[in-house]
Scaffold this motif. Structure first.
Motif, PDB file in Angstrom:
ATOM      1  N   PHE A   1      33.199  32.538  40.542  1.00  0.00           N
ATOM      2  CA  PHE A   1      31.791  32.669  40.894  1.00  0.00           C
ATOM      3  C   PHE A   1      31.176  33.745  40.006  1.00  0.00           C
ATOM      4  N   THR A   2      30.120  33.367  39.305  1.00  0.00           N
ATOM      5  CA  THR A   2      29.576  34.221  38.257  1.00  0.00           C
ATOM      6  C   THR A   2      29.173  35.591  38.776  1.00  0.00           C
ATOM      7  N   ALA A   3      28.529  35.655  39.935  1.00  0.00           N
ATOM      8  CA  ALA A   3      28.093  36.944  40.464  1.00  0.00           C
ATOM      9  C   ALA A   3      29.284  37.864  40.699  1.00  0.00           C
ATOM     10  N   ALA A   4      30.379  37.315  41.230  1.00  0.00           N
ATOM     11  CA  ALA A   4      31.576  38.128  41.472  1.00  0.00           C
ATOM     12  C   ALA A   4      32.162  38.624  40.153  1.00  0.00           C
ATOM     13  N   ARG A   5      32.197  37.745  39.164  1.00  0.00           N
ATOM     14  CA  ARG A   5      32.754  38.137  37.857  1.00  0.00           C
ATOM     15  C   ARG A   5      31.908  39.225  37.211  1.00  0.00           C
ATOM     16  N   LEU A   6      30.579  39.102  37.295  1.00  0.00           N
ATOM     17  CA  LEU A   6      29.705  40.090  36.669  1.00  0.00           C
ATOM     18  C   LEU A   6      29.759  41.432  37.399  1.00  0.00           C
ATOM     19  N   ARG A   7      29.885  41.404  38.723  1.00  0.00           N
ATOM     20  CA  ARG A   7      30.002  42.670  39.455  1.00  0.00           C
ATOM     21  C   ARG A   7      31.318  43.366  39.113  1.00  0.00           C
TER      22      ARG A   7
ATOM     23  N   ASN B   1      25.126  29.995  44.743  1.00  0.00           N
ATOM     24  CA  ASN B   1      26.573  30.276  44.794  1.00  0.00           C
ATOM     25  C   ASN B   1      27.377  29.259  43.988  1.00  0.00           C
ATOM     26  N   THR B   2      26.932  29.008  42.788  1.00  0.00           N
ATOM     27  CA  THR B   2      27.661  28.098  41.907  1.00  0.00           C
ATOM     28  C   THR B   2      28.803  28.845  41.214  1.00  0.00           C
ATOM     29  N   HIS B   3      29.749  28.090  40.665  1.00  0.00           N
ATOM     30  CA  HIS B   3      30.849  28.723  39.943  1.00  0.00           C
ATOM     31  C   HIS B   3      31.042  28.047  38.595  1.00  0.00           C
TER      32      HIS B   3
ATOM     33  N   ARG C   1      25.761  42.706  36.833  1.00  0.00           N
ATOM     34  CA  ARG C   1      26.627  43.622  36.082  1.00  0.00           C
ATOM     35  C   ARG C   1      26.061  45.040  36.093  1.00  0.00           C
ATOM     36  N   GLN C   2      24.772  45.162  35.804  1.00  0.00           N
ATOM     37  CA  GLN C   2      24.153  46.481  35.785  1.00  0.00           C
ATOM     38  C   GLN C   2      24.121  47.091  37.182  1.00  0.00           C
ATOM     39  N   GLY C   3      23.846  46.271  38.189  1.00  0.00           N
ATOM     40  CA  GLY C   3      23.813  46.784  39.553  1.00  0.00           C
ATOM     41  C   GLY C   3      25.155  47.342  39.985  1.00  0.00           C
ATOM     42  N   ALA C   4      26.231  46.611  39.689  1.00  0.00           N
ATOM     43  CA  ALA C   4      27.567  47.086  40.050  1.00  0.00           C
ATOM     44  C   ALA C   4      27.917  48.357  39.281  1.00  0.00           C
ATOM     45  N   ARG C   5      27.525  48.406  38.029  1.00  0.00           N
ATOM     46  CA  ARG C   5      27.792  49.615  37.243  1.00  0.00           C
ATOM     47  C   ARG C   5      27.105  50.823  37.879  1.00  0.00           C
ATOM     48  N   GLU C   6      25.877  50.648  38.342  1.00  0.00           N
ATOM     49  CA  GLU C   6      25.157  51.762  38.953  1.00  0.00           C
ATOM     50  C   GLU C   6      25.826  52.220  40.250  1.00  0.00           C
ATOM     51  N   VAL C   7      26.379  51.275  41.018  1.00  0.00           N
ATOM     52  CA  VAL C   7      27.101  51.651  42.234  1.00  0.00           C
ATOM     53  C   VAL C   7      28.283  52.557  41.896  1.00  0.00           C
ATOM     54  N   VAL C   8      29.081  52.137  40.929  1.00  0.00           N
ATOM     55  CA  VAL C   8      30.285  52.901  40.583  1.00  0.00           C
ATOM     56  C   VAL C   8      29.911  54.224  39.916  1.00  0.00           C
TER      57      VAL C   8
ATOM     58  N   PHE D   1      34.278  50.126  46.760  1.00  0.00           N
ATOM     59  CA  PHE D   1      33.056  49.384  46.444  1.00  0.00           C
ATOM     60  C   PHE D   1      33.265  47.947  46.912  1.00  0.00           C
ATOM     61  N   ALA D   2      32.466  47.521  47.887  1.00  0.00           N
ATOM     62  CA  ALA D   2      32.554  46.152  48.405  1.00  0.00           C
ATOM     63  C   ALA D   2      31.552  45.270  47.669  1.00  0.00           C
ATOM     64  N   GLY D   3      31.997  44.071  47.274  1.00  0.00           N
ATOM     65  CA  GLY D   3      31.169  43.180  46.463  1.00  0.00           C
ATOM     66  C   GLY D   3      29.924  42.674  47.150  1.00  0.00           C
ATOM     67  N   ASN D   4      29.889  42.668  48.476  1.00  0.00           N
ATOM     68  CA  ASN D   4      28.637  42.474  49.204  1.00  0.00           C
ATOM     69  C   ASN D   4      28.751  43.154  50.564  1.00  0.00           C
ATOM     70  N   ASP D   5      27.651  43.212  51.290  1.00  0.00           N
ATOM     71  CA  ASP D   5      27.639  43.972  52.540  1.00  0.00           C
ATOM     72  C   ASP D   5      28.487  43.317  53.623  1.00  0.00           C
ATOM     73  N   VAL D   6      28.554  41.987  53.629  1.00  0.00           N
ATOM     74  CA  VAL D   6      29.375  41.307  54.634  1.00  0.00           C
ATOM     75  C   VAL D   6      30.836  41.707  54.464  1.00  0.00           C
ATOM     76  N   VAL D   7      31.312  41.717  53.232  1.00  0.00           N
ATOM     77  CA  VAL D   7      32.674  42.180  52.963  1.00  0.00           C
ATOM     78  C   VAL D   7      32.813  43.651  53.348  1.00  0.00           C
ATOM     79  N   ALA D   8      31.768  44.441  53.101  1.00  0.00           N
ATOM     80  CA  ALA D   8      31.805  45.867  53.459  1.00  0.00           C
ATOM     81  C   ALA D   8      31.986  46.060  54.961  1.00  0.00           C
ATOM     82  N   TYR D   9      31.425  45.156  55.773  1.00  0.00           N
ATOM     83  CA  TYR D   9      31.613  45.270  57.224  1.00  0.00           C
ATOM     84  C   TYR D   9      33.098  45.193  57.576  1.00  0.00           C
TER      85      TYR D   9
END
Length: 344
Positions: free
Chosen positions: A195-201, A130-132, A167-174, A249-257
Motif C-alpha cells: 500500500f503506497t501510503a504505508a510505503r511512503l510513511r 486504499n489502493t496498492h 513521506r514528508q509527514g512521516a519524516r516530520e513526526v520522526v 510511531f504508529a502509521g495511523n491513529d487506529v493502530v496507535a490505539y
C-alpha cells in the motif's frame, strides 16, 4: 446466433473517447465542453457502427452520467474508520452541490474487480481509496478510459491522483521525536508496504533517521493491518526485545490505539516511559488519556477535491483526457500529551 448489440463503449473505442463523452454527445447534454471535432468523430463512429440507443437506454445513460462510485479497500468496516468518514463528509458536500449520486462500496484488500462493479453499479466515474501497487486491476481501469481518481500516488499510472505528502509527514513526526532526544524509535506501520501510503510513511521514517545519523534497525519496525488489534500485537512483539524503544510511531491513529492499549496492559506509562505518536488525527485521538500527538490530514478537503477532479475529468474534451493531474496536500503535526523526552 444473435448478433451482439453495439454499445456506447464500442462507439467510444472507435472514436477514441470515453463512454461518458459518447453519452454527452448523443444525449446533447448541456454545459459540457466538447469540441466540434470530437462531437463529429462520435457521431460518425455511431453512424458507421449503426448505434441507435433506445429510449430506455437513453434514460439509463442520463442517470448513469450523474452517478459516481467510491470504492474503498479496507480490512474492517469503513464506517468505523474516522479518516474515511471525513473523506466521505467532504465528498458528500461536493456531490450534493453538483447534484450527482455517490455509490459507496467496501472492497477486499486484494483482487478487486473495479470495472465489473462499476458496470453493475452503472457509474460514470470512479474514486478509489486504499489502493496498492501490485493491483493489476488499476491498470485495467486506466486502459478502460473510464474517468477515475485514485486517492494515492502511483507514479506508473496515467490517472488523476490526490493524496497527502505521506513521506514528508512521516519524516516530520520522526524529526519531532528526535528533537525530544529520542534515538531508539520504533515504527508500527498501518498496512503492508504494497500500500503506497504505508510505503511512503516508512520512507519518511527512514529519511528522518538517516538525516540524524541514526541507524535503521529492522527489529524496530512491525507491520500493522489497519486495525487496533494489529497495533496491539505489534507492540507486544516490540516489548519482547532486550533493549526497548523509547518511542513508537504508529502509521495511523487506529493502530496507535492498539499500541497504547498494549503499553497500558504491560504497565508502561505514556509518555513517562514510552512516547507514542500517530498519523491521521482520528476524531477520538484528542480525547484519549493522554491525548495523542498526531499528524493532521485534510481528509474532508481531500474528499471534496477528489470529487471536483472527477467531475472535471468527466466533463473534459477528448483532447484533454491524456493530461493527468497529481495533487499532494500538506499535513501538519498537532502536539498533545503522548510524547515527551525519554526518561533515562
Amino acid at each position: 446466433m444473435k448478433a451482439r448489440r453495439i454499445s456506447a463503449e464500442d462507439v467510444g473505442r472507435k472514436a477514441g473517447v470515453s463512454r461518458t463523452t459518447v453519452s454527452f454527445v448523443l444525449n446533447n447534454t448541456p454545459g459540457k465542453s466538447i469540441s466540434e471535432d470530437t462531437r463529429q468523430r462520435v457521431l460518425q463512429a455511431a453512424a458507421e457502427l449503426g448505434y441507435t440507443p433506445n429510449e430506455a437506454a437513453r434514460r439509463l445513460a442520463m442517470t448513469r452520467d450523474k452517478t459516481i462510485g467510491l470504492y474503498i479497500s479496507h480490512s474492517k468496516s469503513v464506517f468505523s474508520d474516522a479518516f474515511i468518514m471525513r473523506l466521505i463528509e467532504g465528498m458528500t458536500q461536493t456531490v450534493n452541490r453538483n447534484r450527482v449520486r455517490l455509490v459507496i462500496h467496501q472492497m477486499p484488500l486484494m483482487g478487486s474487480n473495479y470495472l465489473q462493479l462499476a458496470e453493475e453499479d452503472g457509474v460514470a466515474g470512479l474514486i478509489l481509496v486504499n489502493t496498492h501497487e501490485d493491483d493489476y486491476e488499476l491498470q485495467r481501469v486506466v486502459d478502460s478510459r473510464i474517468p477515475a481518481v485514485i486517492m494515492d500516488v502511483h507514479e506508473s499510472l496515467a490517472v488523476d491522483q490526490i493524496a497527502t505528502d505521506n513521506r514528508q509527514g512521516a519524516r516530520e513526526v520522526v524529526e519531532y521525536l528526535i528533537s525530544l532526544r529520542h534515538s531508539r524509535i520504533a515504527m508500527v506501520t498501518h498496512a503492508r508496504p504494497e500500500f503506497t501510503a504505508a510505503r511512503l510513511r516508512m520512507a519518511g521514517y527512514r529519511d528522518a533517521l538517516k538525516a540524524a545519523d541514526l541507524g535503521y534497525d529492522s527489529s524496530l519496525v512491525k507491520t500493522g493491518n489497519f486495525t487496533e488489534e494489529s497495533g496491539y500485537l505489534a507492540t507486544e512483539e516490540l516489548l519482547q526485545q532486550s533493549e526497548l524503544p523509547t518511542a513508537i510511531f504508529a502509521g495511523n491513529d487506529v493502530v496507535a490505539y492498539g499500541v497504547l492499549s498494549a503499553l497500558r496492559d504491560n504497565g508502561i506509562a505514556v509518555p513517562q516511559q514510552m512516547s507514542v505518536v500517530g498519523f491521521d488525527d482520528d476524531f477520538l485521538s484528542r480525547y484519549l488519556s493522554p491525548p495523542l500527538t498526531t499528524m493532521v490530514l485534510p481528509a474532508a478537503g481531500m474528499g471534496a477535491t477528489a470529487v471536483d477532479m472527477l467531475l472535471h475529468r468527466m466533463d473534459e474534451d477528448a483532447e484533454e483526457q491524456d493530461l493527468t493531474r497529481t495533487i499532494l496536500l500538506p499535513s501538519h503535526l498537532v502536539v498533545r500529551e503522548s510524547a515527551a523526552p525519554p526518561n533515562n
